[in-house]
Design an enzyme around this catalytic site. Structure first.
Site, PDB file in Angstrom:
ATOM      1  N   CYS A  89       0.817  -1.213   0.000  1.00 57.54           N
ATOM      2  CA  CYS A  89       0.000   0.000   0.000  1.00 57.54           C
ATOM      3  C   CYS A  89       0.850   1.262   0.000  1.00 57.54           C
ATOM      4  O   CYS A  89       0.312   2.362  -0.070  1.00 57.54           O
ATOM      5  CB  CYS A  89      -0.974   0.011   1.172  1.00 57.54           C
ATOM      6  SG  CYS A  89      -0.205   0.426   2.751  1.00 57.54           S
ATOM      7  N   CYS A 119       2.709  -3.832   5.717  1.00 57.77           N
ATOM      8  CA  CYS A 119       2.067  -3.403   6.954  1.00 57.77           C
ATOM      9  C   CYS A 119       1.740  -4.610   7.808  1.00 57.77           C
ATOM     10  O   CYS A 119       1.168  -5.587   7.318  1.00 57.77           O
ATOM     11  CB  CYS A 119       0.751  -2.684   6.653  1.00 57.77           C
ATOM     12  SG  CYS A 119       0.927  -1.111   5.839  1.00 57.77           S
TER      13      CYS A 119
END
Lengths: 365, 292
Positions: free
Chosen positions: B249, B271
């Site tokens: 992302c 993440c």
């Protein structure tokens, strides 16, 4: 490119199915019944009941079966079930002097009232693998020896014989103490009272207690024990229903009990006398009861004014680490992912290595 | 997305624990909230999940959850790690509550080792699973002693330890479970979250509850309570930084997990908070390893 660790839910379901299949083994082999486990693996059931803190042979046998014979897992299953059970009543203290004795030995007196009864013991068997068992050999029925007691009679305790001469400390309940604590309802605090220590040891892992007890025999907190008495048999369980106001027998359970008699040189306030260590377990779990009795005596060091130097004398060390359900869970939690913490360590070790190498780098000049 | 409530397992009370036990735990929770950072002993029960696998957090969640709650469970920041799946299922089966992976939708979040990246809001409760609640345990093994030290706020040994770290390593060598001081009084273990997450605890509008089942302790941080990570004026507290961004992302502000791609040193960083990452991607952000 990146394959996320997805599908945990399906993986868990599949693992459970594999486990069920592995538990059953070859379907061509007949399945174990709970009766078979109860009767032919009776000592496994006894251990699971003792450390699982539930006297129920059928549930314990089920736990052994479900756990594939892993007794610590079986103990965990039984404990997790136990927490959901309501408490209907509290029994009267059992009177082991009125035990209907199947085994009773004393290492301190050659003969004594009630006699020595070996009972069904591994002691004095030669540990030779019996290949006739592999072939499914039958067992000869045992005739009751002539003169054997047919009805249970009270067998006096060895300790009470010593107590009549004042040679051993009294074991009367301390009238100043309140009702006995219950570890399953209150968290353990220190210093723990003896009744709480005994409850902890009774639930404690047999292997842990065995090794601790052994350590005291090898000099780490020596307590000079004699097996005053070991007895096993059935005792009646009584409750006092509030509407009746007198005790009513509701059943009987099998117990193993060990009273150790330990040397004590005396202190400023106490004359020299023998002291006690106590062990009790459900069913036939004699090794556990003996180990418990040694550790109980060791944990009384502070109370008896002895210097506590060995692990077995250290209440916090022993009581905090005796429970195999706690220990097994925490040990095995290392299998859970720790990659967040490990990443934090990685970042730090890389940074520290970077700093160290920069510091070690020779200058240009 | 929130998943609707499921039918509850027969033969067990709502959320497994009996009401007397929940009441006992709620009393401990109230005490813990009244004395922020203080470890309240409680009569922890054996749960059908092993000790060390979140039984403290599970007992706390079971005691506070109601039929209208929406539960999120994460482990290592992710909703789909096996133990998070297992605990979420446990509550879906025993309480029939709605579950979600979206941080803002959850009313109760049970976590192991992370605080979500999306800031928590007033009215939310985060429940931490705690293995060792005692921040002084590695310095003093005895509970009798550490309780006395907390009672007297006798924390010199902790400061000496941090000082020795700086003297030997040039920095405080603790990456996770980094000790904090709550409301200027009790030193507290934040549970093994990376120190990256420590600042999120400070003055959080959410209620933070901590459950240690095996060690039988509960503690809490009420909303808006100051939480300070221990440090020195000349060695201020600092969090981890990465030179990389999330490969999926592109986030540069989140805690990253390192994923080994091959045996030739290939790595990517993603993440650890899967919900945060998915939310960013849904908003059109991409990282350099996305696609294909």
């Amino acid at each position: 490119m990146y394959v996320a660790v997805k599908g945990g839910e399906r993986a868990i379901d599949n693992a459970h199915r594999l486990l069920a299949e592995a538990r059953r083994g070859d379907p061509a082999t007949p399945e174990l019944s709970l009766d078979q486990i109860d009767q032919q693996l009776a000592l496994a059931v006894d251990r699971v009941m003792t450390e699982g803190s539930v006297y129920d042979r059928e549930l314990a046998a089920l736990a052994v079966k479900q756990a594939r014979g892993d007794l610590i897992e079986a103990i965990f299953l039984l404990r997790a079930y136990r927490t959901t059970l309501p408490r209907l009543a509290v029994t009267c203290p059992v009177d082991t002097a009125r035990m209907s004795v199947r085994r009773r030995i004393s290492a301190t007196f050659k003969d004594l009232p009630g006699g020595q009864v070996l009972g069904p013991t591994f002691d004095y068997t030669h540990r030779l693998l019996d290949f006739s068992l592999a072939a499914g050999g039958g067992v000869e029925p045992v005739d009751t020896p002539p003169g054997a007691p047919t009805a249970p009679t009270a067998t006096p305790k060895v300790a009470s014989l010593l107590a009549s001469e004042g040679l051993i400390e009294a074991d009367d309940a301390d009238p100043a103490a309140g009702p006995a604590g219950d570890l399953t309802r209150q968290p353990l605090t220190f210093p723990a009272g003896r009744e709480v220590r005994l409850q902890n040891l009774a639930r404690g892992d047999e292997g842990f207690l065995l090794s601790l007890a052994y350590s005291t025999q090898r000099g780490y907190g020596r307590s000079h024990p004699f097996a005053g008495e070991i007895r096993m048999g059935e005792v009646a369980i009584e409750i006092v229903p509030p509407e009746l106001g007198f005790p009513v027998e509701i059943g009987e359970i099998t117990l193993s009990e060990c009273e150790m008699v330990n040397q004590f040189k005396g202190s400023r306030t106490e004359p020299p006398q023998f002291t006690r260590g106590y062990g009790l377990s459900f069913g036939e779990a004699e090794r556990k009861a003996m180990a418990m009795a040694l550790v109980d005596r060791s944990l009384r060091a502070a109370e008896l004014g002895e210097e506590a130097t060995a692990p077995a004398q250290d209440g916090e060390f022993v009581l905090m680490h005796s429970d195999n359900v706690e220990a097994s869970g925490f040990l095995q939690h290392l299998k859970l992912p720790h990659y967040v913490d490990f990443q934090a360590e990685l970042v730090m070790v890389r940074q520290m290595r970077h700093d160290a190498m920069a510091a070690a780098e020779p200058g240009d000049g | 997305m929130a998943e609707a409530a499921t039918p509850v397992l027969d033969g067990y009370n709502f959320a497994y624990l009996d009401e007397q036990t929940k009441r006992m735990i709620r009393r401990a929770l109230l005490k813990a909230i009244a004395v922020p950072g203080y470890q309240v002993p409680f009569a922890s029960r054996e749960m059908p999940l092993p000790f060390g696998w979140g039984t403290g957090g599970i007992q706390v969640t079971a005691s506070i959850i109601g039929r209208d709650d929406t539960l999120k469970v994460i482990d290592q920041g992710a909703d789909d790690t096996t133990n998070a799946v297992s605990i979420r299922r446990f509550f879906a089966r025993t309480a029939g509550v709605a579950t979600t992976t979206r941080t803002p939708e959850a009313t109760v979040i049970q976590t192991r080792h992370r605080i979500p990246e999306t800031p928590l809001a007033a009215g939310q409760i985060i429940v931490y699973q705690v293995p060792i609640p005692e921040p002084l345990r590695w310095l003093e093994a005895r509970e009798t002693e550490t309780r006395r030290m907390h009672g007297l706020a006798d924390y010199g040994v902790m400061h000496v330890k941090l000082y020795e770290d700086i003297a030997q390593h040039g920095r405080i060598a603790t990456g996770y479970d980094y000790p904090v001081q709550v409301a200027g009084r009790y030193i507290m273990a934040p549970s093994p979250i990376p120190k990256f997450d420590n600042p999120k605890m400070d003055r959080s509008p959410a209620l933070q509850l901590f459950g240690a089942g095996r060690e039988k302790r509960i503690y809490a941080i009420p909303p808006h309570t100051p939480v300070k990570s221990l440090d020195f004026e000349d060695h201020p507290f600092a969090v981890e930084r990465w030179t990389r961004r999330c490969g999926l992302c592109g986030a540069g502000d989140s805690y990253l997990d390192e994923v080994v791609l091959d045996d030739a040193g290939g790595r990517m960083f993603v993440c650890s908070d899967t919900d945060y990452c998915a939310g960013r991607r849904a908003d059109g952000h991409t990282g350099e390893d996305a696609g294909e």
